[in-house]
Design an enzyme around this catalytic site. Structure first.
Site, mmCIF file in Angstrom:
data_model
loop_
_atom_site.group_PDB
_atom_site.id
_atom_site.type_symbol
_atom_site.label_atom_id
_atom_site.label_comp_id
_atom_site.label_asym_id
_atom_site.label_seq_id
_atom_site.Cartn_x
_atom_site.Cartn_y
_atom_site.Cartn_z
ATOM 1 C CG ASP A 13 -1.853 -1.216 1.212
ATOM 2 O OD1 ASP A 13 -2.224 -1.672 0.125
ATOM 3 O OD2 ASP A 13 -2.164 -1.707 2.308
ATOM 4 C CD GLU A 14 4.706 -0.443 -0.356
ATOM 5 O OE1 GLU A 14 3.859 -0.731 -1.245
ATOM 6 O OE2 GLU A 14 5.330 -1.310 0.280
ATOM 7 C CE LYS A 16 2.391 -2.517 -4.333
ATOM 8 N NZ LYS A 16 2.093 -2.108 -2.956
ATOM 9 N N GLY A 17 -0.049 1.643 -7.226
ATOM 10 C CA GLY A 17 -1.055 1.838 -8.278
ATOM 11 C C GLY A 17 -0.926 3.215 -8.913
ATOM 12 C CB ALA A 39 -2.614 -6.765 -5.130
ATOM 13 N N GLY A 40 -4.439 -4.542 -3.741
ATOM 14 C CA GLY A 40 -5.447 -3.517 -4.021
ATOM 15 C C GLY A 40 -4.704 -2.272 -4.440
ATOM 16 C CG HIS A 41 -2.001 -2.317 -6.970
ATOM 17 N ND1 HIS A 41 -1.111 -2.906 -7.827
ATOM 18 C CD2 HIS A 41 -1.718 -2.820 -5.747
ATOM 19 C CE1 HIS A 41 -0.318 -3.725 -7.142
ATOM 20 N NE2 HIS A 41 -0.681 -3.695 -5.876
ATOM 21 C CB THR A 42 -5.989 3.263 -5.103
ATOM 22 O OG1 THR A 42 -6.210 2.308 -4.073
ATOM 23 C CG2 THR A 42 -7.199 4.168 -5.244
ATOM 24 C CD GLN A 223 0.908 -8.954 -2.317
ATOM 25 O OE1 GLN A 223 1.614 -9.604 -3.057
ATOM 26 N NE2 GLN A 223 -0.370 -8.756 -2.591
ATOM 27 C CB THR A 299 -7.832 -6.013 -0.667
ATOM 28 O OG1 THR A 299 -7.010 -5.652 -1.766
ATOM 29 C CG2 THR A 299 -8.415 -7.393 -0.904
ATOM 30 C CB THR A 300 -9.596 -6.450 3.875
ATOM 31 O OG1 THR A 300 -8.499 -5.644 4.323
ATOM 32 C CG2 THR A 300 -9.057 -7.709 3.224
ATOM 33 N NE ARG A 304 -3.907 0.495 3.411
ATOM 34 C CZ ARG A 304 -4.076 1.201 2.297
ATOM 35 N NH1 ARG A 304 -3.755 2.476 2.264
ATOM 36 N NH2 ARG A 304 -4.557 0.634 1.218
ATOM 37 C CG ASP A 332 -0.290 14.409 0.335
ATOM 38 O OD1 ASP A 332 0.465 13.530 -0.125
ATOM 39 O OD2 ASP A 332 -1.507 14.232 0.527
HETATM 40 P P1 GDP Z 1 -0.778 0.224 -3.511
HETATM 41 O O1 GDP Z 1 -1.339 -1.040 -2.990
HETATM 42 O O2 GDP Z 1 0.688 0.353 -3.264
HETATM 43 O O3 GDP Z 1 -1.138 0.478 -4.943
HETATM 44 O O4 GDP Z 1 -1.450 1.392 -2.653
HETATM 45 P P2 GDP Z 1 -3.028 1.542 -2.331
HETATM 46 O O5 GDP Z 1 -3.714 1.985 -3.552
HETATM 47 O O6 GDP Z 1 -3.541 0.335 -1.643
HETATM 48 O O7 GDP Z 1 -2.992 2.682 -1.230
HETATM 49 C C1 GDP Z 1 -2.462 3.940 -1.486
HETATM 50 C C2 GDP Z 1 -3.556 4.984 -1.222
HETATM 51 O O8 GDP Z 1 -2.974 6.268 -1.150
HETATM 52 C C3 GDP Z 1 -4.596 5.078 -2.324
HETATM 53 O O9 GDP Z 1 -5.823 5.436 -1.750
HETATM 54 C C4 GDP Z 1 -4.071 6.192 -3.215
HETATM 55 O O10 GDP Z 1 -5.101 6.858 -3.944
HETATM 56 C C5 GDP Z 1 -3.485 7.110 -2.185
HETATM 57 N N1 GDP Z 1 -2.326 7.890 -2.636
HETATM 58 C C6 GDP Z 1 -1.329 7.546 -3.490
HETATM 59 N N2 GDP Z 1 -0.386 8.502 -3.543
HETATM 60 C C7 GDP Z 1 -0.796 9.483 -2.708
HETATM 61 C C8 GDP Z 1 -0.222 10.722 -2.293
HETATM 62 O O11 GDP Z 1 0.856 11.118 -2.708
HETATM 63 N N3 GDP Z 1 -0.918 11.448 -1.364
HETATM 64 C C9 GDP Z 1 -2.110 11.039 -0.873
HETATM 65 N N4 GDP Z 1 -2.714 11.802 0.032
HETATM 66 N N5 GDP Z 1 -2.677 9.875 -1.242
HETATM 67 C C10 GDP Z 1 -2.022 9.101 -2.132
HETATM 68 P P1 IMO Z 2 -0.831 -4.278 -2.185
HETATM 69 O O1 IMO Z 2 -0.380 -4.865 -3.498
HETATM 70 C C1 IMO Z 2 -0.925 -4.563 2.146
HETATM 71 C C2 IMO Z 2 -0.995 -8.578 3.861
HETATM 72 C C3 IMO Z 2 -2.246 -9.011 4.602
HETATM 73 C C4 IMO Z 2 -1.631 -9.914 5.649
HETATM 74 C C5 IMO Z 2 -0.500 -10.605 4.883
HETATM 75 C C6 IMO Z 2 -0.866 -11.980 4.344
HETATM 76 O O2 IMO Z 2 -2.132 -3.573 -2.257
HETATM 77 O O3 IMO Z 2 0.254 -3.473 -1.564
HETATM 78 P P2 IMO Z 2 -2.361 -12.772 2.297
HETATM 79 O O4 IMO Z 2 -3.829 -12.577 2.020
HETATM 80 O O5 IMO Z 2 -1.471 -12.252 1.232
HETATM 81 O O6 IMO Z 2 -2.055 -14.194 2.657
HETATM 82 O O7 IMO Z 2 -2.092 -11.903 3.640
HETATM 83 O O8 IMO Z 2 -0.194 -9.755 3.803
HETATM 84 N N1 IMO Z 2 -1.201 -8.117 2.475
HETATM 85 C C7 IMO Z 2 -1.143 -6.842 2.107
HETATM 86 N N2 IMO Z 2 -0.972 -5.717 2.842
HETATM 87 N N3 IMO Z 2 -1.016 -4.488 0.814
HETATM 88 C C8 IMO Z 2 -1.168 -5.607 0.056
HETATM 89 O O9 IMO Z 2 -1.129 -5.579 -1.290
HETATM 90 C C9 IMO Z 2 -1.271 -6.849 0.707
HETATM 91 N N4 IMO Z 2 -1.440 -8.129 0.291
HETATM 92 C C10 IMO Z 2 -1.375 -8.881 1.382
HETATM 93 O O10 IMO Z 2 -2.905 -7.902 5.175
HETATM 94 O O11 IMO Z 2 -1.044 -9.146 6.667
HETATM 95 MG MG MG Z 3 -2.887 -1.703 -1.779
#
Ligand code: GDP
Ligand code: IMO
Ligand code: MG
Length: 443
Positions: A13-14, A16-17, A39-42, A223, A299-300, A304, A332
């Protein structure tokens, strides 16, 4: 042959999306190489939010060939739902290509994931319950079903029947759980097979051909390093390798086809699920990060856990991924803090550790050693170049870059595409063409 891997350097959840969507403009192909719909990429574009679990994050660009590589595990029901959702948004998914060798998540994997979590008690590992662990376990045990098995409907029905029969015994004996209906599952998967048939391809060959023609291929990690099966905080990890090296095995290319590795790094740290997290702020600081950063699982929907930036982990990520640069996201979110802490080392039993410890019982006892910096206390979400950032924000970036040895190629200051600063790693702002290796190639 510009192959670029983008991976998470923390616990997922850094952002990446967002980063992958942004870079995809200059790509020809975006390839997922591991993980599944955990995975959940936004992606946020024109005020709309799109959440992707399986489909590569380049999908919004009509010129991109999105690829699901052999290392991904596919829940076809979820994939088709995602395709339908994209179609309702007028996004064409006909270009999607899926490896014949990708393994399938079946309902018994999802059931077992949930039951194993409950059996573990105390909150378990906090998995996403999407069947990830059991599916990769079957793959390793060589009893998994693959996309290619669906091509032969009669043979597939037999395989499903046999697998469900065996799992029903396990569900009943080990978990006292209700049996699953093999015919129902086989019927549903036959429908999925028909729908996905035209997407199946030798994706390793497709990727190699694209690379050999000099086209830009982005390998999309899911991840993050700390969830890597081998290198993360085992057993509180996912069941695949999330390091950049996994792009080769999971997409079917050799290491010499990778030219660049970008680590996506949040300006603070979050973690969903259980497991040690030295810089966690289980207090009003963490609550503020959670609230301002809207830190809920994509995803869930779980909240966090949040904490201060951890340089030990970033240095570990730089080493394991051979990072060429990093994309720092969500800067930000730190704007409201008058003091910022960065963990520069760990203290454990009187010893100061600069490297991530191999022993999990040591990591679990690590206390962060912080250096403090003043915050910038002003809104930076409109910054579009380094010069637009307050000096203290630049100092923060310089600090994490200098102390990790990783240049910064991108800074994100908001979820929207345009809320981005592109850099060359030496502090000089660069044009949008930073990642454009060859822009005039025919598609
Ligand atoms: P991923 O799994 O690495 O793709 O990350 P996620 O999509 O699960 O979570 C990142 C969240 O932060 C999403 O809701 C994005 O829309 C949001 N996001 C991404 N970059 C930024 C940013 O620079 N600032 C803010 N405030 N939100 C961001
Ligand atoms: P993205 O790609 C954050 C975490 C789960 C749990 C552990 C094992 O969006 O960054 P699993 O269902 O994979 O067996 O769960 O890994 N986890 C994530 N946490 N971002 C993800 O993906 C994750 N995918 C799995 O919360 O702690
Ligand atoms: Mg994610």
């Amino acid at each position: 042959m510009p192959g670029i891997v983008v991976v998470g350097t923390q616990w997922g959840d850094e952002g990446k999306g967002k980063v992958i969507d942004l870079l995809s403009d200059d790509m020809h192909m975006v390839v997922r190489f591991q993980g599944g719909n955990n995975a959940g990429h936004t992606i946020v574009y024109d005020g709309q939010t799109l959440k992707l679990h399986l489909i590569p994050s380049g999908i919004l660009y009509p010129h991109i060939v999105p690829v699901i590589g052999n290392g991904v595990i596919v829940n076809p029901r979820v994939l088709i739902e995602e395709m339908d959702n994209l179609a309702s948004l007028d996004v064409d998914t006909d270009r999607l290509r899926i490896s014949h060798n990708a393994h399938l998540i079946l309902p018994y994997h999802e059931a077992l994931d949930g039951l194993m979590e409950e059996r573990r008690g105390g909150g378990g590992l906090g998995t996403t319950r999407r069947g990830i662990g059991p599916t990769y376990a079957d793959k390793a045990a060589r009893v998994g079903l693959r996309m290619q098995d669906m091509a032969d409907p009669a043979g597939f029905r037999e395989k499903v029947r046999a697998a469900v029969e065996e799992r029903n015994r396990l569900l009943a004996c080990a978990y006292d759980s209700e049996p699953l209906d093999a015919e129902e599952i086989a019927g549903a998967y036959e429908g999925y097979a028909k729908r996905l048939r035209s997407c199946l391809a030798d994706t390793s060959l497709l990727v190699k051909e694209a690379l050999d023609r000099g086209r830009n291929v982005l390998f999309e990690g899911a991840q993050g390093l700390m969830l890597d099966l081998d290198h993360g905080t085992y057993p509180f990890v996912t069941s695949s390798n999330t390091v950049a090296g996994a792009a080769c095995a999971g997409a079917g290319v050799g290491p010499r086809d990778i030219n660049e590795v970008i680590g996506v790094t949040k300006a603070y740290v979050t973690r969903v699920g259980a497991g040690p997290f030295p810089t966690e702020q289980d207090n009003e600081i963490g609550n503020a990060m959670q609230e301002v950063g809207r830190e809920f699982g994509t995803t869930t929907g779980r909240r966090r856990r949040c904490g201060w930036f951890d340089l030990v982990i970033l240095r570990y990520a730089a080493r394991l991924n051979s990072l060429s640069s990093m994309a720092v996201t969500k800067l930000d979110v730190l704007s409201g803090f008058d003091r910022l802490k960065v963990c520069v080392a760990y203290r454990c039993g009187g010893e100061v550790l600069e490297e991530f410890p191999q022993l999990s019982q040591v990591f679990a006892r690590c206390e962060p050693v912080y250096e403090e910096m003043p915050g910038w206390m002003s809104d930076i979400s409109g910054a579009r170049s380094l010069e637009d950032l307050p000096e203290k924000a630049r100092d923060y970036l310089d600090f994490i870059s200098a102390r990790s040895g990783v240049p910064i190629s991108l800074v994100s200051v908001g979820p929207e595409r345009q809320q981005t600063i592109l850099l060359d790693g030496g502090g000089e702002p660069l044009s949008q063409g930073r990642f454009l290796f060859q822009d005039d190639l025919p598609l």
